[in-house]
Design a protein around this motif. Structure first.
Motif, PDB file in Angstrom:
ATOM      1  N   ARG A   1      -2.332 -19.881 -17.000  1.00 23.72           N
ATOM      2  CA  ARG A   1      -3.327 -19.972 -15.933  1.00 23.72           C
ATOM      3  C   ARG A   1      -3.992 -21.351 -15.971  1.00 23.72           C
ATOM      4  O   ARG A   1      -4.325 -21.860 -17.044  1.00 23.72           O
ATOM      5  CB  ARG A   1      -4.379 -18.892 -16.109  1.00 23.72           C
ATOM      6  CG  ARG A   1      -5.430 -18.884 -15.026  1.00 23.72           C
ATOM      7  CD  ARG A   1      -6.418 -17.740 -15.175  1.00 23.72           C
ATOM      8  NE  ARG A   1      -5.735 -16.473 -14.962  1.00 23.72           N
ATOM      9  CZ  ARG A   1      -5.705 -15.469 -15.845  1.00 23.72           C
ATOM     10  NH1 ARG A   1      -6.327 -15.573 -16.987  1.00 23.72           N
ATOM     11  NH2 ARG A   1      -5.064 -14.351 -15.560  1.00 23.72           N
ATOM     12  N   LEU A   2      -4.209 -21.920 -14.781  1.00 22.00           N
ATOM     13  CA  LEU A   2      -4.863 -23.220 -14.645  1.00 22.00           C
ATOM     14  C   LEU A   2      -5.836 -23.172 -13.478  1.00 22.00           C
ATOM     15  O   LEU A   2      -5.445 -22.821 -12.362  1.00 22.00           O
ATOM     16  CB  LEU A   2      -3.828 -24.322 -14.400  1.00 22.00           C
ATOM     17  CG  LEU A   2      -4.377 -25.728 -14.138  1.00 22.00           C
ATOM     18  CD1 LEU A   2      -5.023 -26.292 -15.404  1.00 22.00           C
ATOM     19  CD2 LEU A   2      -3.266 -26.642 -13.640  1.00 22.00           C
ATOM     20  N   THR A   3      -7.087 -23.525 -13.734  1.00 18.41           N
ATOM     21  CA  THR A   3      -8.064 -23.683 -12.660  1.00 18.41           C
ATOM     22  C   THR A   3      -8.121 -25.164 -12.318  1.00 18.41           C
ATOM     23  O   THR A   3      -8.319 -26.005 -13.205  1.00 18.41           O
ATOM     24  CB  THR A   3      -9.445 -23.161 -13.072  1.00 18.41           C
ATOM     25  OG1 THR A   3      -9.326 -21.767 -13.392  1.00 18.41           O
ATOM     26  CG2 THR A   3     -10.456 -23.330 -11.948  1.00 18.41           C
ATOM     27  N   THR A   4      -7.913 -25.484 -11.047  1.00 24.28           N
ATOM     28  CA  THR A   4      -7.849 -26.887 -10.638  1.00 24.28           C
ATOM     29  C   THR A   4      -9.211 -27.551 -10.778  1.00 24.28           C
ATOM     30  O   THR A   4     -10.255 -26.928 -10.578  1.00 24.28           O
ATOM     31  CB  THR A   4      -7.318 -27.011  -9.199  1.00 24.28           C
ATOM     32  OG1 THR A   4      -8.139 -26.248  -8.317  1.00 24.28           O
ATOM     33  CG2 THR A   4      -5.869 -26.515  -9.120  1.00 24.28           C
ATOM     34  N   ARG A   5      -9.164 -28.844 -11.128  1.00 23.91           N
ATOM     35  CA  ARG A   5     -10.349 -29.634 -11.457  1.00 23.91           C
ATOM     36  C   ARG A   5     -10.556 -30.749 -10.430  1.00 23.91           C
ATOM     37  O   ARG A   5      -9.607 -31.152  -9.761  1.00 23.91           O
ATOM     38  CB  ARG A   5     -10.151 -30.267 -12.837  1.00 23.91           C
ATOM     39  CG  ARG A   5      -9.810 -29.291 -13.940  1.00 23.91           C
ATOM     40  CD  ARG A   5      -9.288 -29.992 -15.192  1.00 23.91           C
ATOM     41  NE  ARG A   5     -10.031 -31.166 -15.550  1.00 23.91           N
ATOM     42  CZ  ARG A   5     -11.081 -31.179 -16.381  1.00 23.91           C
ATOM     43  NH1 ARG A   5     -11.483 -30.054 -16.928  1.00 23.91           N
ATOM     44  NH2 ARG A   5     -11.707 -32.298 -16.666  1.00 23.91           N
ATOM     45  N   PRO A   6     -11.777 -31.279 -10.325  1.00 22.81           N
ATOM     46  CA  PRO A   6     -12.035 -32.363  -9.374  1.00 22.81           C
ATOM     47  C   PRO A   6     -11.134 -33.578  -9.599  1.00 22.81           C
ATOM     48  O   PRO A   6     -10.741 -34.250  -8.640  1.00 22.81           O
ATOM     49  CB  PRO A   6     -13.502 -32.731  -9.619  1.00 22.81           C
ATOM     50  CG  PRO A   6     -14.102 -31.603 -10.368  1.00 22.81           C
ATOM     51  CD  PRO A   6     -12.976 -30.872 -11.052  1.00 22.81           C
ATOM     52  N   GLU A   7     -10.768 -33.846 -10.846  1.00 21.09           N
ATOM     53  CA  GLU A   7      -9.926 -35.004 -11.161  1.00 21.09           C
ATOM     54  C   GLU A   7      -8.488 -34.849 -10.664  1.00 21.09           C
ATOM     55  O   GLU A   7      -7.717 -35.807 -10.695  1.00 21.09           O
ATOM     56  CB  GLU A   7      -9.897 -35.263 -12.681  1.00 21.09           C
ATOM     57  CG  GLU A   7     -11.242 -35.550 -13.288  1.00 21.09           C
ATOM     58  CD  GLU A   7     -12.004 -34.293 -13.733  1.00 21.09           C
ATOM     59  OE1 GLU A   7     -13.035 -34.469 -14.400  1.00 21.09           O
ATOM     60  OE2 GLU A   7     -11.585 -33.158 -13.429  1.00 21.09           O
ATOM     61  N   MET A   8      -8.133 -33.672 -10.210  1.00 22.58           N
ATOM     62  CA  MET A   8      -6.788 -33.405  -9.706  1.00 22.58           C
ATOM     63  C   MET A   8      -6.675 -33.629  -8.195  1.00 22.58           C
ATOM     64  O   MET A   8      -5.578 -33.587  -7.648  1.00 22.58           O
ATOM     65  CB  MET A   8      -6.385 -31.959 -10.028  1.00 22.58           C
ATOM     66  CG  MET A   8      -6.325 -31.646 -11.496  1.00 22.58           C
ATOM     67  SD  MET A   8      -6.031 -29.882 -11.754  1.00 22.58           S
ATOM     68  CE  MET A   8      -5.871 -29.829 -13.523  1.00 22.58           C
ATOM     69  N   VAL A   9      -7.797 -33.856  -7.556  1.00 18.61           N
ATOM     70  CA  VAL A   9      -7.855 -33.963  -6.100  1.00 18.61           C
ATOM     71  C   VAL A   9      -7.293 -35.296  -5.623  1.00 18.61           C
ATOM     72  O   VAL A   9      -7.590 -36.357  -6.175  1.00 18.61           O
ATOM     73  CB  VAL A   9      -9.308 -33.766  -5.612  1.00 18.61           C
ATOM     74  CG1 VAL A   9      -9.449 -34.073  -4.137  1.00 18.61           C
ATOM     75  CG2 VAL A   9      -9.751 -32.333  -5.906  1.00 18.61           C
ATOM     76  N   ALA A  10      -6.477 -35.224  -4.569  1.00 17.32           N
ATOM     77  CA  ALA A  10      -5.797 -36.404  -4.038  1.00 17.32           C
ATOM     78  C   ALA A  10      -6.472 -36.988  -2.799  1.00 17.32           C
ATOM     79  O   ALA A  10      -6.204 -38.127  -2.440  1.00 17.32           O
ATOM     80  CB  ALA A  10      -4.344 -36.049  -3.704  1.00 17.32           C
ATOM     81  N   ASP A  11      -7.333 -36.213  -2.128  1.00 16.68           N
ATOM     82  CA  ASP A  11      -7.953 -36.726  -0.899  1.00 16.68           C
ATOM     83  C   ASP A  11      -9.316 -36.084  -0.672  1.00 16.68           C
ATOM     84  O   ASP A  11      -9.752 -35.225  -1.443  1.00 16.68           O
ATOM     85  CB  ASP A  11      -7.030 -36.523   0.306  1.00 16.68           C
ATOM     86  CG  ASP A  11      -6.747 -35.071   0.638  1.00 16.68           C
ATOM     87  OD1 ASP A  11      -7.553 -34.185   0.263  1.00 16.68           O
ATOM     88  OD2 ASP A  11      -5.719 -34.807   1.276  1.00 16.68           O
ATOM     89  N   ASP A  12      -9.985 -36.505   0.398  1.00 19.91           N
ATOM     90  CA  ASP A  12     -11.347 -36.036   0.673  1.00 19.91           C
ATOM     91  C   ASP A  12     -11.405 -34.609   1.212  1.00 19.91           C
ATOM     92  O   ASP A  12     -12.487 -34.078   1.459  1.00 19.91           O
ATOM     93  CB  ASP A  12     -12.063 -36.996   1.626  1.00 19.91           C
ATOM     94  CG  ASP A  12     -11.398 -37.119   2.985  1.00 19.91           C
ATOM     95  OD1 ASP A  12     -10.322 -36.506   3.199  1.00 19.91           O
ATOM     96  OD2 ASP A  12     -11.939 -37.840   3.840  1.00 19.91           O
TER      97      ASP A  12
ATOM     98  N   GLY B   1      -9.857 -32.106  -0.541  1.00 20.63           N
ATOM     99  CA  GLY B   1      -9.714 -31.243  -1.712  1.00 20.63           C
ATOM    100  C   GLY B   1      -8.296 -30.870  -2.074  1.00 20.63           C
ATOM    101  O   GLY B   1      -8.081 -29.997  -2.920  1.00 20.63           O
ATOM    102  N   LEU B   2      -7.316 -31.537  -1.464  1.00 17.80           N
ATOM    103  CA  LEU B   2      -5.915 -31.254  -1.783  1.00 17.80           C
ATOM    104  C   LEU B   2      -5.617 -31.670  -3.219  1.00 17.80           C
ATOM    105  O   LEU B   2      -5.898 -32.803  -3.620  1.00 17.80           O
ATOM    106  CB  LEU B   2      -4.996 -32.013  -0.829  1.00 17.80           C
ATOM    107  CG  LEU B   2      -3.489 -31.849  -1.064  1.00 17.80           C
ATOM    108  CD1 LEU B   2      -3.061 -30.416  -0.758  1.00 17.80           C
ATOM    109  CD2 LEU B   2      -2.723 -32.850  -0.220  1.00 17.80           C
ATOM    110  N   VAL B   3      -5.032 -30.763  -3.989  1.00 21.98           N
ATOM    111  CA  VAL B   3      -4.643 -31.055  -5.370  1.00 21.98           C
ATOM    112  C   VAL B   3      -3.244 -31.666  -5.366  1.00 21.98           C
ATOM    113  O   VAL B   3      -2.336 -31.152  -4.697  1.00 21.98           O
ATOM    114  CB  VAL B   3      -4.693 -29.772  -6.231  1.00 21.98           C
ATOM    115  CG1 VAL B   3      -4.044 -29.985  -7.590  1.00 21.98           C
ATOM    116  CG2 VAL B   3      -6.136 -29.313  -6.384  1.00 21.98           C
ATOM    117  N   HIS B   4      -3.082 -32.760  -6.101  1.00 23.29           N
ATOM    118  CA  HIS B   4      -1.774 -33.418  -6.207  1.00 23.29           C
ATOM    119  C   HIS B   4      -0.752 -32.440  -6.780  1.00 23.29           C
ATOM    120  O   HIS B   4      -1.021 -31.732  -7.761  1.00 23.29           O
ATOM    121  CB  HIS B   4      -1.887 -34.653  -7.103  1.00 23.29           C
ATOM    122  CG  HIS B   4      -0.649 -35.465  -7.124  1.00 23.29           C
ATOM    123  ND1 HIS B   4       0.442 -35.137  -7.904  1.00 23.29           N
ATOM    124  CD2 HIS B   4      -0.308 -36.590  -6.454  1.00 23.29           C
ATOM    125  CE1 HIS B   4       1.395 -36.033  -7.722  1.00 23.29           C
ATOM    126  NE2 HIS B   4       0.959 -36.931  -6.842  1.00 23.29           N
TER     127      HIS B   4
END
Length: 128
Positions: A29-40, A42-45
Motif C-alpha cells: 500500500r502507498l499513499t501518494t505524497r505532495p512530492e509525487m505531484v507533477a502539475d498544479d 495534483g496529478l501523480v507522476h
C-alpha cells in the motif's frame, strides 16, 4: 505473513508499505505524497505507480538477489495526490532463474496492470 528477504532498505514513503506477504504473492500500500505531484492539478507522476508495482513484484519473488529484467505495463487511470494505492502481485510462471509476475494497482478503481519479468541471480547484481 512471511518475512521479506529483499529490498530491505527501500523507503515505504516512496515505494509502499507491505501489508501482506505469502509464498509467491505480495500486497503493498502507498499513499501518494505532495512530492509525487507533477502539475498544479495534483496529478501523480506515473513513475511512482510503477515503482509501487515493481516493489510488489520483487516482494512476490522475495529473493535477496531478484532484479527486474523487463516489464509490459498499462496505465489505466490517473492517480492524484492523497489517493491510497494498493498493489497486488503474484508469480504466475517460473522456471530456472526467471519469474513472471502479474501485478495490478488500484484505488477505488484499477489504475495499472503489468507483467514483470524478474530474474533471481546467484549473487548481487553489482558483483558483476
Amino acid at each position: 505473513m512471511i518475512k521479506s528477504r529483499t529490498h530491505l532498505l527501500v523507503s515505504p514513503e516512496w515505494v509502499g508499505q507491505t501489508v501482506a506477504l505469502a509464498e509467491g504473492k505480495a500486497e503493498v500500500r502507498l499513499t501518494t505524497r505532495p512530492e509525487m505531484v507533477a502539475d498544479d492539478r495534483g496529478l501523480v507522476h506515473g513513475g511512482f505507480t510503477f515503482g509501487l508495482a515493481d516493489y510488489a513484484a520483487m516482494l512476490a519473488v522475495n529473493d535477496p538477489h531478484v532484479v527486474l529484467g523487463a516489464a509490459e505495463v498499462r496505465f489505466l487511470a490517473p492517480v492524484t495526490f492523497g489517493e491510497t494505492l494498493l498493489a497486488r502481485a503474484e508469480i504466475v510462471e517460473g522456471s530456472g532463474k526467471k519469474r513472471i509476475v502479474k501485478c495490478t494497482v488500484s484505488t477505488d478503481r484499477l489504475v495499472f496492470e503489468g507483467i514483470f519479468s524478474c530474474f533471481v541471480l546467484t549473487g548481487h547484481v553489482l558483483d558483476g
